[in-house]
Design an enzyme around this catalytic site. Structure first.
Site, mmCIF file in Angstrom:
data_model
loop_
_atom_site.group_PDB
_atom_site.id
_atom_site.type_symbol
_atom_site.label_atom_id
_atom_site.label_comp_id
_atom_site.label_asym_id
_atom_site.label_seq_id
_atom_site.Cartn_x
_atom_site.Cartn_y
_atom_site.Cartn_z
ATOM 1 N N GLU A 1 -74.282 -17.392 -25.584
ATOM 2 C CA GLU A 1 -73.013 -18.128 -25.552
ATOM 3 C C GLU A 1 -72.851 -18.934 -26.838
ATOM 4 O OE1 GLU A 1 -70.399 -17.066 -23.622
ATOM 5 O OE2 GLU A 1 -71.875 -17.252 -22.013
ATOM 6 N N HIS A 2 -71.673 -18.799 -27.439
ATOM 7 C CA HIS A 2 -71.358 -19.470 -28.711
ATOM 8 C C HIS A 2 -72.271 -18.996 -29.846
ATOM 9 C CE1 HIS A 2 -68.310 -22.080 -26.975
ATOM 10 N NE2 HIS A 2 -69.089 -22.112 -25.920
ATOM 11 N N ASP B 1 -71.526 -15.691 -30.989
ATOM 12 C CA ASP B 1 -70.785 -14.591 -31.651
ATOM 13 C C ASP B 1 -70.140 -15.053 -32.954
ATOM 14 O OD1 ASP B 1 -68.702 -15.954 -30.343
ATOM 15 O OD2 ASP B 1 -67.777 -14.139 -29.524
ATOM 16 N N GLY C 1 -57.855 -16.538 -17.295
ATOM 17 C CA GLY C 1 -58.360 -17.825 -17.755
ATOM 18 C C GLY C 1 -59.636 -18.272 -17.067
ATOM 19 N N LEU D 1 -63.491 -14.403 -17.915
ATOM 20 C CA LEU D 1 -63.887 -12.995 -17.762
ATOM 21 C C LEU D 1 -63.057 -12.110 -18.690
ATOM 22 C CD1 LEU D 1 -64.348 -12.902 -13.874
ATOM 23 C CD2 LEU D 1 -66.035 -13.429 -15.654
ATOM 24 N N GLU E 1 -55.719 -11.434 -31.633
ATOM 25 C CA GLU E 1 -55.920 -12.684 -30.879
ATOM 26 C C GLU E 1 -56.137 -13.878 -31.819
ATOM 27 O OE1 GLU E 1 -57.918 -12.345 -27.220
ATOM 28 O OE2 GLU E 1 -58.183 -14.507 -26.978
ATOM 29 N N ASP F 1 -65.623 -10.150 -26.826
ATOM 30 C CA ASP F 1 -64.787 -9.730 -25.695
ATOM 31 C C ASP F 1 -64.127 -8.378 -25.956
ATOM 32 O OD1 ASP F 1 -65.522 -12.228 -24.939
ATOM 33 O OD2 ASP F 1 -63.495 -13.074 -24.896
ATOM 34 N N TYR G 1 -63.734 -27.468 -27.460
ATOM 35 C CA TYR G 1 -64.153 -26.206 -28.082
ATOM 36 C C TYR G 1 -64.049 -26.325 -29.606
ATOM 37 C CZ TYR G 1 -64.287 -21.160 -29.062
ATOM 38 O OH TYR G 1 -64.617 -19.917 -29.548
HETATM 39 P P1 ADP Z 1 -59.325 -15.165 -20.307
HETATM 40 O O1 ADP Z 1 -59.328 -14.182 -21.425
HETATM 41 O O2 ADP Z 1 -60.617 -15.903 -20.167
HETATM 42 O O3 ADP Z 1 -58.877 -14.592 -19.014
HETATM 43 P P2 ADP Z 1 -57.291 -16.336 -21.955
HETATM 44 O O4 ADP Z 1 -56.608 -17.646 -21.923
HETATM 45 O O5 ADP Z 1 -58.002 -15.933 -23.197
HETATM 46 O O6 ADP Z 1 -58.245 -16.295 -20.678
HETATM 47 O O7 ADP Z 1 -56.235 -15.194 -21.654
HETATM 48 C C1 ADP Z 1 -55.376 -15.278 -20.540
HETATM 49 C C2 ADP Z 1 -53.964 -14.877 -20.955
HETATM 50 O O8 ADP Z 1 -53.912 -13.452 -21.225
HETATM 51 C C3 ADP Z 1 -52.944 -15.094 -19.857
HETATM 52 O O9 ADP Z 1 -52.491 -16.422 -19.828
HETATM 53 C C4 ADP Z 1 -51.847 -14.125 -20.292
HETATM 54 O O10 ADP Z 1 -51.074 -14.677 -21.347
HETATM 55 C C5 ADP Z 1 -52.641 -12.949 -20.852
HETATM 56 N N1 ADP Z 1 -52.817 -11.936 -19.790
HETATM 57 C C6 ADP Z 1 -53.952 -11.637 -19.118
HETATM 58 N N2 ADP Z 1 -53.734 -10.657 -18.204
HETATM 59 C C7 ADP Z 1 -52.422 -10.331 -18.303
HETATM 60 C C8 ADP Z 1 -51.559 -9.399 -17.632
HETATM 61 N N3 ADP Z 1 -52.019 -8.587 -16.675
HETATM 62 N N4 ADP Z 1 -50.246 -9.350 -18.013
HETATM 63 C C9 ADP Z 1 -49.808 -10.134 -19.002
HETATM 64 N N5 ADP Z 1 -50.553 -11.022 -19.660
HETATM 65 C C10 ADP Z 1 -51.841 -11.140 -19.322
HETATM 66 MG MG MG Z 2 -59.635 -14.653 -23.474
#
Ligand code: ADP
Ligand code: MG
Length: 385
Positions: free
Chosen positions: A33-34, A36, A121, A124, A159, A171, A220
């Site tokens: 963790e942390h 990468d 969020g 995962l 991203e 990821d 972070y």
């Molecule tokens: P994590 O990657 O840990 O789940 P993040 O904040 O990095 O959390 O990413 C989550 C964001 O990715 C969501 O708020 C949304 O904007 C986008 N996202 C994830 N899944 C979907 C989906 N099925 N449809 C549209 N956007 C999505």
């Molecule tokens: Mg993410």
């Protein structure tokens, strides 16, 4: 399991075109963790939560993207795409389109439907699963193929630069290159990787704290700055240290006293975590689950005490897990300050483990945790018609 046919049908209904479908998984980081962004080592596995991207071409010069999760559709002209992220879910697929174009790959007009069951969020990596499913779908319209590691790098760029979230490569890489029943040891510098089989009698159980502490974003960034400061101090003594990947615990013993206390702790976490990750991969390969488990607990302690990236809820989950029968190891996984813990558990004990963890966590916190029994899965692939 996602209803693939439901997404296919919804796409057909909305756009009158039968789509091609692609799936990319979420992931759980078993250890590392942390590390990468310090160009070190990580050992994630892809899991059987996924995002599906359904795509078909259009003839009207429009880009139409629907998310079934958000129950929303956005439309842009291919000629006038938003240049910047708008803090909207569509930033992720539009960022991928942007990264492809930047690379000189033109994508024709399209309709895209996204549907995922990766918890959003929760650490995962739903975001990488969206990006990687999207890039495969978009590439299918161009007739171009690019190697999986390069796809991962383009998604990371989407991203980092377009969406504006400073993540490492882990990821996107595991969403591209994951393999069923395997964990993947990734060298985040060279992108060389090695697969290590997860024994069939071991379950991956992910428990969601259901919390994400609101200061997470700011903390972070502070941690990243502290890691950079630690790197600078070591670099001044040994110029070949460009990232903490290049540093050792001996370097820390020699020059750590020049660091402010918090910088020393963050730096120590990253350097020791790198060593633990490489050792954990060797242990998994050798079938030495006892060592693997010990390293996971040590990694959690380092995340909690040195990196100070854990939270009381995750500490409770790890502590409860460590007292259960059949548990090999447990730790907080993901960016920290909430999210999920990962537990490796003997299959025979998994059902009881999950029940006890749920009860114990509720008794301690009043929170009902979502607990997922996962399976290490393949990376991105096209779904057969
Ligand atoms: P994590 O990657 O840990 O789940 P993040 O904040 O990095 O959390 O990413 C989550 C964001 O990715 C969501 O708020 C949304 O904007 C986008 N996202 C994830 N899944 C979907 C989906 N099925 N449809 C549209 N956007 C999505
Ligand atoms: Mg993410």
């Amino acid at each position: 399991m996602l209803d693939v046919n439901g997404t296919r049908e919804a796409h057909l209904q909305a756009f009158q075109q039968a789509p091609a479908l692609f799936s990319a998984p979420g992931r759980v980081n078993i250890i590392g963790e942390h590390t990468d962004y310090a160009e070190g080592f990580v050992m994630p596995a892809a899991i059987d939560f996924e995002t599906i991207a359904a795509i078909s071409p259009r003839t009207d010069g429009q880009v139409v993207i629907a998310s079934q999760n958000f129950n929303e559709t956005v439309t842009h002209s291919l000629q006038q795409l938003p240049e910047k992220a708008r803090h909207h879910w569509s930033d992720y697929p539009l960022g991928v389109l942007w990264a492809l174009r930047e690379k000189g790959i033109d994508v024709p007009a399209f309709s895209l439907t996204l549907k995922g069951d990766v918890p959003l969020g929760a650490g995962l990596s739903s975001s990488a699963s969206v990006e990687v499913a999207t890039i495969s779908a978009l590439l299918s319209l161009t007739g171009k193929e690019i190697p999986l590691p390069e796809m991962a790098q383009l998604c990371r760029r989407a991203e980092n630069v377009y969406v504006g979230a400073s993540t490492g490569i882990m990821d996107q890489f595991i969403a591209c290159c994951g393999k069923e029943n395997h964990a993947l040891l990734l060298d985040c510098r060279s992108l060389d990787y090695k697969l290590a089989p997860i024994p069939a009698n071991i379950a991956i159980v992910i428990s969601n704290t259901m919390v994400k502490h609101s200061h997470a974003g700011g903390e972070y960034n502070t941690r990243r700055a502290e890691v950079e400061e630690g790197t600078r101090i070591l670099h001044a003594h040994r110029p070949e240290i460009k990232f903490l990947r290049d540093a050792t615990v001996d370097d820390l013993a020699k020059w750590g006293s020049e660091m402010p206390p918090d910088v020393l702790k963050r730096t120590r976490h990253v350097i020791t975590e790198d060593d633990r990750t490489v050792a954990a991969a060797a242990a998994l390969e050798a079938g030495d689950l006892k060592t693997l488990g010990r390293l996971m607990y040590e990694a959690h302690a380092s995340y909690r005490d040195d990196f100070e990236g854990s939270c009381p809820e995750a500490d409770i989950l790890v502590d409860l897990a460590s007292k259960e029968a059949g548990v090999i190891g447990a730790r907080l996984t993901g960016g920290g300050f909430g999210g999920c813990t990962v537990n490796l558990v003997e299959e025979a004990h998994a059902t009881t483990f999950i029940e006890n963890l749920r009860k114990g966590y509720h008794a301690a916190t009043g929170i009902s945790a979502d607990i997922y029994r996962c399976h290490a899965s393949d990376g991105v692939h096209r779904i057969a018609e």
